[in-house]
Design a protein around this motif. Structure first.
Motif, mmCIF file in Angstrom:
data_model
loop_
_atom_site.group_PDB
_atom_site.id
_atom_site.type_symbol
_atom_site.label_atom_id
_atom_site.label_comp_id
_atom_site.label_asym_id
_atom_site.label_seq_id
_atom_site.Cartn_x
_atom_site.Cartn_y
_atom_site.Cartn_z
ATOM 1 N N ARG A 80 -1.409 -12.893 -0.254
ATOM 2 C CA ARG A 80 -1.082 -13.144 0.440
ATOM 3 C C ARG A 80 0.845 -13.623 1.321
ATOM 4 N NH1 ARG A 80 -0.502 -19.080 2.361
ATOM 5 N NH2 ARG A 80 -0.784 -19.680 -0.153
ATOM 6 N N PHE A 81 1.031 -12.732 -0.008
ATOM 7 C CA PHE A 81 2.444 -12.184 -0.154
ATOM 8 C C PHE A 81 3.003 -10.802 0.235
ATOM 9 C CE2 PHE A 81 6.088 -11.174 -3.349
ATOM 10 C CZ PHE A 81 7.339 -11.456 -1.952
ATOM 11 N N LEU A 82 3.357 -10.286 1.714
ATOM 12 C CA LEU A 82 3.923 -9.318 1.825
ATOM 13 C C LEU A 82 5.416 -9.212 1.756
ATOM 14 C CD1 LEU A 82 2.758 -6.859 3.513
ATOM 15 C CD2 LEU A 82 3.686 -7.965 5.723
ATOM 16 N N LEU A 83 5.864 -8.183 1.355
ATOM 17 C CA LEU A 83 7.171 -7.008 0.387
ATOM 18 C C LEU A 83 7.737 -6.580 1.452
ATOM 19 C CD1 LEU A 83 9.468 -7.663 -1.643
ATOM 20 C CD2 LEU A 83 8.077 -5.371 -2.283
ATOM 21 N N GLY A 84 8.938 -7.307 2.316
ATOM 22 C CA GLY A 84 9.155 -6.267 3.755
ATOM 23 C C GLY A 84 10.382 -6.319 2.673
ATOM 24 N N LEU A 85 10.918 -4.865 2.695
ATOM 25 C CA LEU A 85 11.850 -4.170 2.237
ATOM 26 C C LEU A 85 13.285 -3.530 3.097
ATOM 27 C CD1 LEU A 85 9.888 -2.247 -0.162
ATOM 28 C CD2 LEU A 85 11.530 -4.460 -0.576
ATOM 29 N N THR A 105 2.642 -2.798 -13.448
ATOM 30 C CA THR A 105 2.595 -3.202 -12.588
ATOM 31 C C THR A 105 2.677 -3.286 -11.002
ATOM 32 O OG1 THR A 105 1.031 -5.537 -13.822
ATOM 33 C CG2 THR A 105 0.330 -5.337 -11.500
ATOM 34 N N PRO A 106 2.230 -2.198 -10.227
ATOM 35 C CA PRO A 106 2.855 -1.411 -8.992
ATOM 36 C C PRO A 106 2.920 -2.656 -8.136
ATOM 37 C CG PRO A 106 1.628 0.212 -10.357
ATOM 38 C CD PRO A 106 1.106 -0.760 -11.162
ATOM 39 N N VAL A 107 3.054 -2.076 -6.723
ATOM 40 C CA VAL A 107 3.533 -3.193 -5.670
ATOM 41 C C VAL A 107 2.447 -2.629 -5.164
ATOM 42 C CG1 VAL A 107 4.376 -4.698 -3.375
ATOM 43 C CG2 VAL A 107 5.126 -4.475 -5.630
ATOM 44 N N PRO A 108 1.081 -2.058 -4.622
ATOM 45 C CA PRO A 108 0.759 -1.427 -3.302
ATOM 46 C C PRO A 108 1.369 -1.635 -1.911
ATOM 47 C CG PRO A 108 -0.916 -3.343 -4.473
ATOM 48 C CD PRO A 108 0.365 -3.872 -4.771
ATOM 49 N N ALA A 109 1.242 -0.051 -2.093
ATOM 50 C CA ALA A 109 1.713 0.332 -0.483
ATOM 51 C C ALA A 109 0.911 0.016 0.964
ATOM 52 C CB ALA A 109 1.373 1.823 -0.457
ATOM 53 N N SER A 110 -0.544 -1.148 0.083
ATOM 54 C CA SER A 110 -0.835 -2.285 2.021
ATOM 55 C C SER A 110 0.184 -3.089 1.631
ATOM 56 C CB SER A 110 -1.972 -2.708 1.347
ATOM 57 O OG SER A 110 -2.160 -2.990 0.190
ATOM 58 N N ARG A 111 0.900 -3.789 0.544
ATOM 59 C CA ARG A 111 1.204 -4.702 0.418
ATOM 60 C C ARG A 111 2.747 -4.920 0.945
ATOM 61 N NH1 ARG A 111 -1.534 -8.000 2.315
ATOM 62 N NH2 ARG A 111 -0.269 -9.229 1.866
ATOM 63 N N ARG A 112 3.337 -3.842 0.920
ATOM 64 C CA ARG A 112 4.463 -3.212 1.890
ATOM 65 C C ARG A 112 4.979 -3.461 3.271
ATOM 66 N NH1 ARG A 112 4.828 0.835 -3.515
ATOM 67 N NH2 ARG A 112 4.728 2.681 -2.228
ATOM 68 N N VAL A 113 5.653 -3.683 3.369
ATOM 69 C CA VAL A 113 6.758 -2.997 4.801
ATOM 70 C C VAL A 113 7.950 -1.920 4.665
ATOM 71 C CG1 VAL A 113 4.715 -3.531 6.484
ATOM 72 C CG2 VAL A 113 6.988 -5.367 5.640
ATOM 73 N N LEU A 114 8.712 -1.668 5.692
ATOM 74 C CA LEU A 114 10.070 -1.359 5.277
ATOM 75 C C LEU A 114 10.736 -1.775 7.203
ATOM 76 C CD1 LEU A 114 9.432 2.127 4.069
ATOM 77 C CD2 LEU A 114 9.645 0.362 3.085
ATOM 78 N N ALA A 115 11.648 -2.476 6.448
ATOM 79 C CA ALA A 115 12.887 -2.057 7.632
ATOM 80 C C ALA A 115 12.823 -1.377 8.310
ATOM 81 C CB ALA A 115 13.902 -3.248 8.033
ATOM 82 N N ALA A 116 12.519 -0.187 9.308
ATOM 83 C CA ALA A 116 12.979 1.067 9.411
ATOM 84 C C ALA A 116 13.072 1.248 11.369
ATOM 85 C CB ALA A 116 11.732 2.010 9.303
ATOM 86 N N LEU A 117 14.557 1.512 11.046
ATOM 87 C CA LEU A 117 14.722 2.116 13.008
ATOM 88 C C LEU A 117 14.817 3.962 13.233
ATOM 89 C CD1 LEU A 117 17.442 0.125 12.784
ATOM 90 C CD2 LEU A 117 15.297 -0.810 14.160
ATOM 91 N N GLY A 118 15.162 4.208 12.645
ATOM 92 C CA GLY A 118 15.586 5.673 12.417
ATOM 93 C C GLY A 118 14.384 6.192 12.085
ATOM 94 N N PRO A 119 14.179 8.042 12.684
ATOM 95 C CA PRO A 119 12.385 8.264 12.287
ATOM 96 C C PRO A 119 12.901 9.210 10.497
ATOM 97 C CG PRO A 119 14.150 9.296 14.420
ATOM 98 C CD PRO A 119 15.040 8.447 13.504
#
Length: 291
Positions: A95-100, A130-144
């Protein structure tokens, strides 16, 4: 490719539930619990939160995903974030999603090479004990390039202050599998002149940040659109104004453009102080919370 986190179609984005004042905690807990009960799929916590602010909301809820929207990579060392992520996920599995995000040069003293800094940060999260899985993180992305990083090293992207046209373009960069969860600002007010004034009062701060204005320029806006809190054209593109049905139509535009999930932010005269429960209730009845 990272799998999608479970967010549902509509979430709430708010900075009003980000509080370190213990006197406000009971009200914040009650509001978070109601967002959960209303059926929203996610609660995006604004105000540059750390993991523990997200954990507070997870403790107050039982079903929805809580996401940082966003955690600044300059404020929290990746080893600490990975350690806290593991501890929080052990209590609230899935239930925890890491937005970076990389924040803004005007707000961070040591800001430099944001793309490289984010890439290195993700590598550090991958190599933590203990890695943070890629499936549990999203990026505040704007540029290509940041969108590509979101696609290749995270579950996807959580862009802020964007349009349906940006959403369609981002979907093209991300491909069909990565998560695309843009934020959408909403002013629930049928007096459109007053709604625009409320929108301008909030937007004026963001129009002083080059990361956002450069992206808007790429989308075809001009410097003239950034004056006095934003032109009518700009306001109409990055906000939904009016009643709940008008908001629903705008939401449908973003979904049709390729968004998997929309993080809806209710904007008021005091957005980071007001907890707009009545607006969240109204929108819960009008929006497609479950697809």
């Amino acid at each position: 490719m990272a799998s999608h986190p479970a967010l549902g179609t509509i979430g709430i984005w708010t900075g009003a539930l980000h509080s370190t004042d213990p006197a406000k905690h009971p009200r914040v807990r009650e509001a978070a619990a109601e967002v959960d009960e209303l059926g929203y799929g996610a609660l995006w916590l604004g105000g540059s939160p750390g993991p523990d602010e997200a954990a507070f909301l997870l403790d107050a809820t039982s079903r929805l995903t809580v996401a940082t929207g966003i955690l600044s990579i300059w404020d929290h060392e990746p080893g600490y974030v990975a350690e806290r992520y593991a501890a929080i996920d052990a209590r609230h599995e899935g239930r925890f999603l890491l937005g970076l995000g990389v924040s803004h040069g005007t707000m961070v003293e040591r800001y430099a090479r944001p793309y490289s800094a984010m890439r290195d940060y993700l590598t550090a999260l991958d190599s933590a004990p203990t890695p943070v899985p890629a499936s549990r993180r999203v990026l505040a992305a704007l540029g290509p390039k940041m969108l590509e990083l979101s696609r290749d090293h995270a579950a996807g992207a959580h862009p802020y202050l964007v349009t349906p046209e940006f959403t369609a373009s981002a979907r093209g960069t991300l491909g069909s599998e990565a998560l695309l969860a843009p934020e959408l600002k909403v002013v629930l007010d049928t007096d459109l002149e007053r709604a625009r004034a409320t929108a301008r009062g909030y937007l004026s701060f963001y129009l002083g940040l080059p990361n956002y204005t450069n992206n808007l320029l790429r989308l075809g806006f001009a410097e003239e659109d950034f004056k006095d809190g934003g032109s009518d054209r700009l306001i109409g593109s990055v906000f939904a104004l009016g009643d709940a049905e008008a908001v629903r139509r705008r939401v449908d535009e973003f979904l049709a453009a390729g968004a998997d999930h929309l993080a809806v932010q209710v904007v008021t005269a005091n957005t980071f102080e007001d907890i707009p429960l009545e607006a969240w209730r109204t929108l819960a009845e009008a929006l497609p919370l479950r697809g």
